[in-house]
Design a protein around this motif. Structure first.
Motif, short mmCIF file in Angstrom:
data_model
loop_
_atom_site.label_atom_id
_atom_site.label_comp_id
_atom_site.label_asym_id
_atom_site.label_seq_id
_atom_site.Cartn_x
_atom_site.Cartn_y
_atom_site.Cartn_z
N ILE A 49 0.86 -1.19 0.00
CA ILE A 49 0.00 0.00 0.00
C ILE A 49 0.89 1.24 0.00
O ILE A 49 1.70 1.42 0.91
N TYR A 50 0.75 2.06 -1.01
CA TYR A 50 1.46 3.34 -1.06
C TYR A 50 0.55 4.39 -0.42
O TYR A 50 -0.59 4.58 -0.85
N GLN A 51 1.06 5.03 0.60
CA GLN A 51 0.28 6.06 1.27
C GLN A 51 0.58 7.41 0.60
O GLN A 51 1.71 7.80 0.42
N VAL A 58 -1.24 6.40 9.10
CA VAL A 58 -0.14 5.52 8.71
C VAL A 58 0.14 4.49 9.81
O VAL A 58 0.35 3.30 9.53
N LEU A 114 -2.70 1.91 9.87
CA LEU A 114 -2.61 1.08 8.68
C LEU A 114 -1.48 0.06 8.81
O LEU A 114 -1.65 -1.13 8.49
N SER A 115 -0.34 0.49 9.30
CA SER A 115 0.82 -0.41 9.44
C SER A 115 0.55 -1.51 10.46
O SER A 115 1.03 -2.64 10.29
N CYS A 123 -2.91 -3.83 8.66
CA CYS A 123 -3.15 -4.23 7.27
C CYS A 123 -2.42 -5.51 6.88
O CYS A 123 -2.75 -6.12 5.86
N CYS A 178 0.56 -5.76 5.70
CA CYS A 178 1.03 -5.40 4.37
C CYS A 178 2.30 -4.57 4.48
O CYS A 178 2.77 -4.28 5.59
N VAL A 195 3.70 -0.97 3.88
CA VAL A 195 3.27 0.42 3.68
C VAL A 195 4.46 1.23 3.20
O VAL A 195 5.51 1.25 3.85
N SER A 242 5.93 4.97 1.08
CA SER A 242 5.69 6.35 0.68
C SER A 242 6.45 6.61 -0.62
O SER A 242 7.44 5.93 -0.92
#
Length: 427
Positions: free
Chosen positions: A164-166, A174, A177-178, A181, A183, A185, A187
């Protein structure tokens, strides 16, 4: 002799209100209705001016008469034509993305194709998406699906990478999500790309992120945050991408490239607009790419040349909304940015719309959903919450302003009544 009647003190307040009504003969309800009507007329005039200006800028003179442009029946000729696309502003960025703007000899192309097919063999493509605060709830549904439906399909769940690109998330978003997820993450490094690439409304970032993952892993499954996979078709789609190098679908709306593309984008690609009159816009919400030479040089390189050049991907006066749909299938004044560029490239390379029965799978890998899901146990402070707080503060200031005005008027009337009663009692 006529005697003038004097109002008693207890009716002085009502006399004051009657005096105000005489000064303001129009009822308050009529006045409010009139204000609403004029606001609506002002909005309608604004929309009319917008549509009028869009219509005045449209020029279809190049679509009249015989069309000089056409797709070649020779795939090599279509491929070579895309190699001649101008570099634009991409000449210094393509090498960092693992691509070259130079034409390579055929023997080198074969070597690159073979090496890429070997490195990506039997590897499941990483699932990639990008999110802003506006998509924070939508992406939670995608996270939920990958955790509960996609990964259980494979024995080794670690083989399925989810990236996932934030894009401009808040720090709290962030962190949440980290944590939840399961996943990777990431940037985007802002200094590496032109400023327009990180403009969420232009969508140039999508092609860049896809190529970054292709360079690293050799394949990629792109998913918009609001898209959901059909798990039963996932194996077939991945196998087809390994064979072809891509799996793409046209938009279900059946919008044409001509109708949804700014004429300046055609000029960048040195294409005649009439050539794309009956070609379809590619659906960019779910796409599979495999790092074969056809994909890298035939699709990604000419696509990135446009999206890295602002005058191509977002020419002046481009807009995604306010389409003149009554002009379909002619140009509606709308532009699809990255989708328009991708659709020109794919239709030129593969003559996609004329070969849909051969190139488009009989199934769809994903669908768009409008469901917002709160899957994460934590609810961070988002930019949307911040915006709501700002709007609420503005609304509060306006409310207090009007309350103070009407309150002052009410207190003035009440004070007049009190003073009148007091003077009457002293008589």
């Amino acid at each position: 002799m006529q005697v003038k009647k004097q109002s008693s003190p207890e009716y002085a307040y009502y006399d004051k209100m009657a005096e105000l009504k005489r000064k303001m003969p129009v009822p308050w309800m009529y006045l409010a209705g009139s204000c609403i009507l004029w606001m609506f007329l002002a909005w309608a005039m604004y929309r009319g001016v917008i549509y009028g200006l869009i219509y005045m800028r449209l020029d279809d003179s190049d679509l009249q008469g015989f069309c000089e442009g056409e797709f070649s029946e020779d795939p090599t000729e279509n491929f070579d034509r895309l190699q001649d696309v101008p570099k634009g502003d991409a000449w210094s960025i393509l090498p960092a993305l693992g691509l070259s703007a130079k034409k390579r000899p055929k023997q080198e192309s074969a070597e690159v194709r073979n090496s890429l097919s070997e490195t990506t063999k039997d590897a499941f493509p990483p699932i990639v998406t990008a999110v802003t605060s506006d998509d924070f709830l939508a992406v939670q549904g995608l996270v939920h699906q990958i955790k509960t439906q996609i990964r259980p399909m494979y024995k080794d769940k670690s083989d399925i990478k989810f990236i996932i690109y934030q894009m401009s998330l808040t720090g709290s978003e962030v962190n949440v999500l980290s944590r939840h997820c399961d996943c990777i993450v990431r940037s985007v490094e802002e200094t590496k790309f032109p400023t327009h690439v990180l403009d969420w409304s232009i969508y140039s970032w999508k092609a860049v992120l896809i190529q970054l993952v292709l360079k690293e892993f050799g394949s990629v499954l792109w998913m918009d945050p609001s898209s959901r996979l059909f798990p039963n078709y996932l194996y077939r789609a991945v196998a087809l991408a390994e064979q072809r190098g891509y799996v793409l679908w046209p938009e279900e709306s059946q919008s044409t490239v001509l109708a949804m593309t700014n004429p300046d984008t055609f000029k960048f690609y040195k294409e005649y607009r009439c050539t794309f009159k009956d070609t379809l816009i590619i659906d960019s919400s779910a796409m599979l790419f495999h790092g074969k030479d056809l994909t890298l040089r035939g699709i990604m390189t000419p696509w990135l040349k446009c999206v890295l050049t602002k005058s191509c991907v977002a020419p002046p006066q481009s807009r995604r909304d306010d389409c003149l749909t009554s002009r379909l299938p002619l140009y509606t004044g709308c532009h699809r940015y990255d989708q328009s560029a991708l659709s020109i490239v794919v239709n030129r390379l593969l003559v996609f719309s004329e070969n849909t029965e051969k190139l488009v799978p009989k199934f769809r890998l994903a669908e768009r959903v409008n469901l917002l899901e709160e899957y994460f146990p934590e609810r961070p402070w988002t930019r949307k919450h911040r915006d709501y707080a700002i709007y609420a503060a503005i609304a509060f200031v306006f409310c207090m302003f009007f309350i103070s005005i009407f309150g002052t008027f009410f207190l003035e009337c009440l004070g007049y009544r009190f003073r009148t009663k007091k003077s009457g009692s002293n008589v």
